[in-house]
Design a protein around this motif. Structure first.
Motif, PDB file in Angstrom:
ATOM      1  N   PRO A 301       0.831  -1.212   0.000  1.00 39.64           N
ATOM      2  CA  PRO A 301       0.000   0.000   0.000  1.00 39.64           C
ATOM      3  C   PRO A 301       0.865   1.262   0.000  1.00 39.64           C
ATOM      4  O   PRO A 301       1.957   1.298   0.560  1.00 39.64           O
ATOM      5  N   LEU A 302       0.347   2.287  -0.622  1.00 39.46           N
ATOM      6  CA  LEU A 302       1.031   3.574  -0.715  1.00 39.46           C
ATOM      7  C   LEU A 302       0.257   4.599   0.103  1.00 39.46           C
ATOM      8  O   LEU A 302      -0.958   4.750  -0.070  1.00 39.46           O
ATOM      9  N   GLN A 303       0.945   5.305   0.975  1.00 43.82           N
ATOM     10  CA  GLN A 303       0.322   6.354   1.779  1.00 43.82           C
ATOM     11  C   GLN A 303       0.491   7.691   1.069  1.00 43.82           C
ATOM     12  O   GLN A 303       1.598   8.046   0.668  1.00 43.82           O
ATOM     13  N   ALA A 304      -0.591   8.412   0.916  1.00 40.86           N
ATOM     14  CA  ALA A 304      -0.547   9.706   0.226  1.00 40.86           C
ATOM     15  C   ALA A 304      -1.592  10.622   0.855  1.00 40.86           C
ATOM     16  O   ALA A 304      -2.219  10.278   1.864  1.00 40.86           O
ATOM     17  N   ARG A 305      -1.775  11.781   0.249  1.00 37.37           N
ATOM     18  CA  ARG A 305      -2.780  12.734   0.718  1.00 37.37           C
ATOM     19  C   ARG A 305      -3.565  13.287  -0.466  1.00 37.37           C
ATOM     20  O   ARG A 305      -3.040  13.391  -1.582  1.00 37.37           O
ATOM     21  N   VAL A 306      -4.790  13.633  -0.192  1.00 35.41           N
ATOM     22  CA  VAL A 306      -5.667  14.179  -1.227  1.00 35.41           C
ATOM     23  C   VAL A 306      -5.105  15.519  -1.699  1.00 35.41           C
ATOM     24  O   VAL A 306      -4.753  16.384  -0.891  1.00 35.41           O
ATOM     25  N   THR A 307      -5.005  15.682  -3.010  1.00 37.66           N
ATOM     26  CA  THR A 307      -4.487  16.931  -3.571  1.00 37.66           C
ATOM     27  C   THR A 307      -5.576  17.821  -4.163  1.00 37.66           C
ATOM     28  O   THR A 307      -5.365  19.010  -4.343  1.00 37.66           O
ATOM     29  N   ALA A 308      -6.743  17.243  -4.475  1.00 38.03           N
ATOM     30  CA  ALA A 308      -7.810  18.064  -5.053  1.00 38.03           C
ATOM     31  C   ALA A 308      -9.148  17.369  -4.854  1.00 38.03           C
ATOM     32  O   ALA A 308      -9.247  16.141  -4.948  1.00 38.03           O
ATOM     33  N   VAL A 309     -10.168  18.172  -4.556  1.00 36.86           N
ATOM     34  CA  VAL A 309     -11.556  17.712  -4.525  1.00 36.86           C
ATOM     35  C   VAL A 309     -12.316  18.584  -5.504  1.00 36.86           C
ATOM     36  O   VAL A 309     -12.442  19.794  -5.297  1.00 36.86           O
ATOM     37  N   PHE A 310     -12.797  17.994  -6.591  1.00 36.32           N
ATOM     38  CA  PHE A 310     -13.459  18.788  -7.631  1.00 36.32           C
ATOM     39  C   PHE A 310     -14.709  19.440  -7.050  1.00 36.32           C
ATOM     40  O   PHE A 310     -15.503  18.779  -6.371  1.00 36.32           O
ATOM     41  N   PHE A 312     -17.683  20.169  -7.796  1.00 40.82           N
ATOM     42  CA  PHE A 312     -19.011  19.964  -8.376  1.00 40.82           C
ATOM     43  C   PHE A 312     -19.334  18.479  -8.330  1.00 40.82           C
ATOM     44  O   PHE A 312     -18.450  17.629  -8.277  1.00 40.82           O
ATOM     45  N   VAL A 313     -20.632  18.179  -8.320  1.00 38.27           N
ATOM     46  CA  VAL A 313     -21.124  16.809  -8.240  1.00 38.27           C
ATOM     47  C   VAL A 313     -21.815  16.460  -9.546  1.00 38.27           C
ATOM     48  O   VAL A 313     -22.601  17.258 -10.081  1.00 38.27           O
ATOM     49  N   ASP A 314     -21.529  15.275 -10.064  1.00 36.91           N
ATOM     50  CA  ASP A 314     -22.185  14.812 -11.277  1.00 36.91           C
ATOM     51  C   ASP A 314     -23.677  14.616 -11.002  1.00 36.91           C
ATOM     52  O   ASP A 314     -24.064  13.923 -10.060  1.00 36.91           O
ATOM     53  N   GLN A 315     -24.519  15.222 -11.813  1.00 44.74           N
ATOM     54  CA  GLN A 315     -25.956  15.194 -11.555  1.00 44.74           C
ATOM     55  C   GLN A 315     -26.543  13.804 -11.718  1.00 44.74           C
ATOM     56  O   GLN A 315     -27.547  13.468 -11.085  1.00 44.74           O
ATOM     57  N   GLY A 316     -25.939  12.991 -12.576  1.00 47.25           N
ATOM     58  CA  GLY A 316     -26.476  11.656 -12.780  1.00 47.25           C
ATOM     59  C   GLY A 316     -25.994  10.676 -11.726  1.00 47.25           C
ATOM     60  O   GLY A 316     -26.792  10.023 -11.037  1.00 47.25           O
ATOM     61  N   ALA A 317     -24.684  10.571 -11.564  1.00 43.21           N
ATOM     62  CA  ALA A 317     -24.112   9.598 -10.628  1.00 43.21           C
ATOM     63  C   ALA A 317     -24.100  10.097  -9.196  1.00 43.21           C
ATOM     64  O   ALA A 317     -23.900   9.300  -8.268  1.00 43.21           O
ATOM     65  N   ARG A 318     -24.310  11.390  -8.973  1.00 46.62           N
ATOM     66  CA  ARG A 318     -24.252  11.993  -7.640  1.00 46.62           C
ATOM     67  C   ARG A 318     -22.913  11.728  -6.968  1.00 46.62           C
ATOM     68  O   ARG A 318     -22.820  11.356  -5.797  1.00 46.62           O
ATOM     69  N   THR A 319     -21.855  11.886  -7.727  1.00 45.56           N
ATOM     70  CA  THR A 319     -20.497  11.698  -7.211  1.00 45.56           C
ATOM     71  C   THR A 319     -19.638  12.893  -7.594  1.00 45.56           C
ATOM     72  O   THR A 319     -19.945  13.625  -8.539  1.00 45.56           O
ATOM     73  N   ALA A 320     -18.556  13.064  -6.835  1.00 47.22           N
ATOM     74  CA  ALA A 320     -17.561  14.104  -7.133  1.00 47.22           C
ATOM     75  C   ALA A 320     -16.199  13.439  -7.258  1.00 47.22           C
ATOM     76  O   ALA A 320     -15.924  12.421  -6.602  1.00 47.22           O
ATOM     77  N   VAL A 321     -15.348  14.014  -8.080  1.00 46.30           N
ATOM     78  CA  VAL A 321     -14.020  13.447  -8.300  1.00 46.30           C
ATOM     79  C   VAL A 321     -13.074  13.927  -7.208  1.00 46.30           C
ATOM     80  O   VAL A 321     -12.971  15.127  -6.942  1.00 46.30           O
ATOM     81  N   VAL A 322     -12.409  12.978  -6.572  1.00 45.44           N
ATOM     82  CA  VAL A 322     -11.352  13.269  -5.600  1.00 45.44           C
ATOM     83  C   VAL A 322     -10.044  12.769  -6.199  1.00 45.44           C
ATOM     84  O   VAL A 322      -9.964  11.635  -6.662  1.00 45.44           O
ATOM     85  N   GLU A 323      -9.032  13.623  -6.191  1.00 51.72           N
ATOM     86  CA  GLU A 323      -7.788  13.326  -6.905  1.00 51.72           C
ATOM     87  C   GLU A 323      -6.598  13.315  -5.956  1.00 51.72           C
ATOM     88  O   GLU A 323      -6.510  14.128  -5.032  1.00 51.72           O
ATOM     89  N   VAL A 324      -5.704  12.368  -6.220  1.00 55.54           N
ATOM     90  CA  VAL A 324      -4.443  12.264  -5.490  1.00 55.54           C
ATOM     91  C   VAL A 324      -3.325  12.201  -6.524  1.00 55.54           C
ATOM     92  O   VAL A 324      -3.329  11.318  -7.380  1.00 55.54           O
ATOM     93  N   VAL A 325      -2.388  13.143  -6.468  1.00 53.80           N
ATOM     94  CA  VAL A 325      -1.239  13.154  -7.374  1.00 53.80           C
ATOM     95  C   VAL A 325      -0.049  12.546  -6.635  1.00 53.80           C
ATOM     96  O   VAL A 325       0.298  12.992  -5.535  1.00 53.80           O
ATOM     97  N   VAL A 326       0.545  11.515  -7.242  1.00 55.24           N
ATOM     98  CA  VAL A 326       1.671  10.826  -6.604  1.00 55.24           C
ATOM     99  C   VAL A 326       2.792  10.662  -7.614  1.00 55.24           C
ATOM    100  O   VAL A 326       2.575  10.646  -8.829  1.00 55.24           O
ATOM    101  N   ASP A 327       4.021  10.553  -7.083  1.00 52.05           N
ATOM    102  CA  ASP A 327       5.155  10.222  -7.930  1.00 52.05           C
ATOM    103  C   ASP A 327       5.025   8.775  -8.398  1.00 52.05           C
ATOM    104  O   ASP A 327       4.511   7.910  -7.676  1.00 52.05           O
ATOM    105  N   ASN A 328       5.499   8.517  -9.598  1.00 46.24           N
ATOM    106  CA  ASN A 328       5.332   7.189 -10.199  1.00 46.24           C
ATOM    107  C   ASN A 328       6.679   6.641 -10.645  1.00 46.24           C
ATOM    108  O   ASN A 328       6.852   6.238 -11.801  1.00 46.24           O
ATOM    109  N   ALA A 329       7.642   6.674  -9.736  1.00 49.59           N
ATOM    110  CA  ALA A 329       8.960   6.142 -10.059  1.00 49.59           C
ATOM    111  C   ALA A 329       8.850   4.648 -10.345  1.00 49.59           C
ATOM    112  O   ALA A 329       8.189   3.906  -9.634  1.00 49.59           O
ATOM    113  N   GLY A 330       9.510   4.228 -11.401  1.00 45.91           N
ATOM    114  CA  GLY A 330       9.458   2.821 -11.779  1.00 45.91           C
ATOM    115  C   GLY A 330       8.163   2.412 -12.440  1.00 45.91           C
ATOM    116  O   GLY A 330       7.911   1.216 -12.624  1.00 45.91           O
TER     117      GLY A 330
END
Length: 455
Positions: A301-310, A312-330
């Motif tokens: 498992p990789l430990q990280a932190r949330v970098t962005a919470v969009f 707005f909420v999608d009207q159909g799915a009733r969800t919002a995008v939560v994003e985590v930006v991480v380094d991808n070495a290898g």
């Protein structure tokens, strides 16, 4: 008639046997639901209600997206003569990824180079003219100085002759000669002054011509620089480091400015994005801890932190995008892969908790089976934070009570239950959580008669 009577008798006997059997079966089922003192005890695993720290978490499936996608465009018109890279190739910033035919643009560069050379030659000529004008001014100044000296001497001689002629020492003719000489020198001085002014005007004109020639040189140099830049656009460069995803044209195609040639992606850093339900997204903030695991469990498992919470909420799915930006070495994560993202929604240092598997939900209500005098009794509860293994109980239970953690299937109010010891408990190790996320296919039975419970 005898045959008809026999058939009727057989039908009546069959009907009596059917209703008799059905009645016995119905009574048997009803008793099994209600329970009887003879009913065997249900084997269950129980757990105590205890105070402990808890971290509330929610788990969602996320998708790996590249940090940045770029289309590489042509900036000039030309025929593609070479694309030396292919999908999957790594490219670095400034690397040549395509070439266009540059014959016409190279000729334009030669043309502007010739124009620039002509402008520089013209400026050199203007510099020579200006220098000549300045030398002429110096010569005129010297000539004027000599005339002024001669005129001063001539005036002194004429004045002396005037005094001598008055005394009768010289003739009138000699006096007139000296005076004429002085007048002639005055005329020469005026002419020299006029020539000096003319030379000054010529210097000014030469200076202005030189400035114009300098402007022409600067203009031709700018045109040359532009022509070289445009020619260099035939060498299409990667704007940043990344990997080639797709070739959008083939060699030989005539491209226009703005036409995409290649698609590249940057995966040295990646974006992990999950569509979080609107109920849970309220508890997720930028900076919230998140644990990321691959769906196949191939890496730790990789430990990280949330970098962005969009926002707005999608009207159909009733969800919002939560994003985590991480380094991808290898290249641990590849675009398009799925990952499990467990977000921490809150923490308590000391609160009532029960195993997650002990809580049953139906229609937004929560309840547990409580062990009382060897029998199972339903108890509505209000839950708080939910962790991967335990759930916070806000209301409905007290410390020390024992709840059914496993073996809910078939339970009813008042059913006899018997606590069993698992193989893990006999070995001295804690039993694994049967309801860690993602949940197992077996869900606990909802206690009958459970009242309203909050979340």
């Amino acid at each position: 008639m005898l045959k008809l009577a026999a058939v009727g008798g057989l039908l009546a006997a069959g009907a009596w046997a059917y209703y008799a059997n059905a009645g016995v079966a119905g009574r048997s089922m009803e008793m099994s639901v209600r329970g009887t003192p003879e009913t065997a005890a249900f084997p269950v695993a129980v757990a105590p209600v205890a105070r402990a720290p808890i971290a509330g978490t929610v788990t969602y499936t996320g998708t790996v997206a590249p940090y940045n996608d770029e289309d590489i465009f042509a900036r000039v018109t030309g025929r593609v003569v070479e694309i030396p890279v292919y999908p999957g190739d790594a490219v670095r910033a400034g690397q040549v990824v395509a070439r266009l035919d540059d014959v016409e643009l190279s000729s334009r560069v030669l043309e502007t180079e010739a124009m620039a050379a002509g402008a520089r030659a013209s400026r050199a000529q203007m510099e020579s003219d200006l220098l000549a004008a300045r030398l002429g001014i110096v010569q005129m100044q010297k000539e004027l100085a000599m005339i002024d000296a001669d005129l001063t001497y001539a005036r002194a001689v004429a004045a002396r002759a005037e005094r001598l002629v008055a005394a009768g020492a010289v003739s009138q003719q000699e006096y007139e000669n000296e005076r004429t000489m002085a007048t002639s020198l005055e005329a020469r001085r005026d002419a020299a002054r006029a020539k000096l002014e003319q030379a000054g005007a010529m210097e000014g004109a030469a200076q202005r011509k030189l400035e114009a020639a300098g402007s022409m040189v600067a203009q031709s140099q700018a045109a040359l620089q532009t022509a070289r830049i445009v020619r260099d656009y035939t060498r299409i460069l990667a704007p940043s480091s990344g990997y080639v995803v797709k070739r959008l044209v083939a060699p030989g195609v005539l491209v226009q400015p703005g036409m995409a040639i290649l698609k590249t992606t940057q995966i040295d850093r990646v974006r992990l994005q999950a569509n979080v339900g609107e109920k849970d997204v309220q508890s997720v903030r930028v900076g919230s801890p998140v644990t990321i695991t691959s769906v196949n469990g191939a890496s730790a498992p990789l430990q990280a932190r949330v970098t962005a919470v969009f926002p707005f909420v999608d009207q159909g799915a009733r969800t919002a995008v939560v994003e985590v930006v991480v380094d991808n070495a290898g290249r641990r994560f590849l675009p398009g892969q799925y990952v499990a993202m467990r977000f921490t929604t809150g923490e308590r240092s000391d609160t009532l908790t029960v195993p997650r598997a002990a809580v049953a939900r139906l229609g937004g209500k929560a309840a547990v089976w409580v062990m009382e005098d060897g029998r199972a009794q339903p108890r509505p509860v209000i839950t708080g934070l939910e962790g991967a293994e335990h759930v916070e109980i806000v209301q409905g239970l007290a410390v020390g009570e024992r709840v059914v953690a496993r073996g809910h299937g078939g339970l009813y109010a008042g059913a006899r239950i018997a606590e069993v010891e698992t193989a893990a408990e006999r070995a001295g190790t804690p039993a694994p959580n049967t309801n860690s996320r993602p949940p197992t296919s077996e869900a606990p039975a909802t206690p009958k008669g459970a009242g309203h419970a909050g979340h």
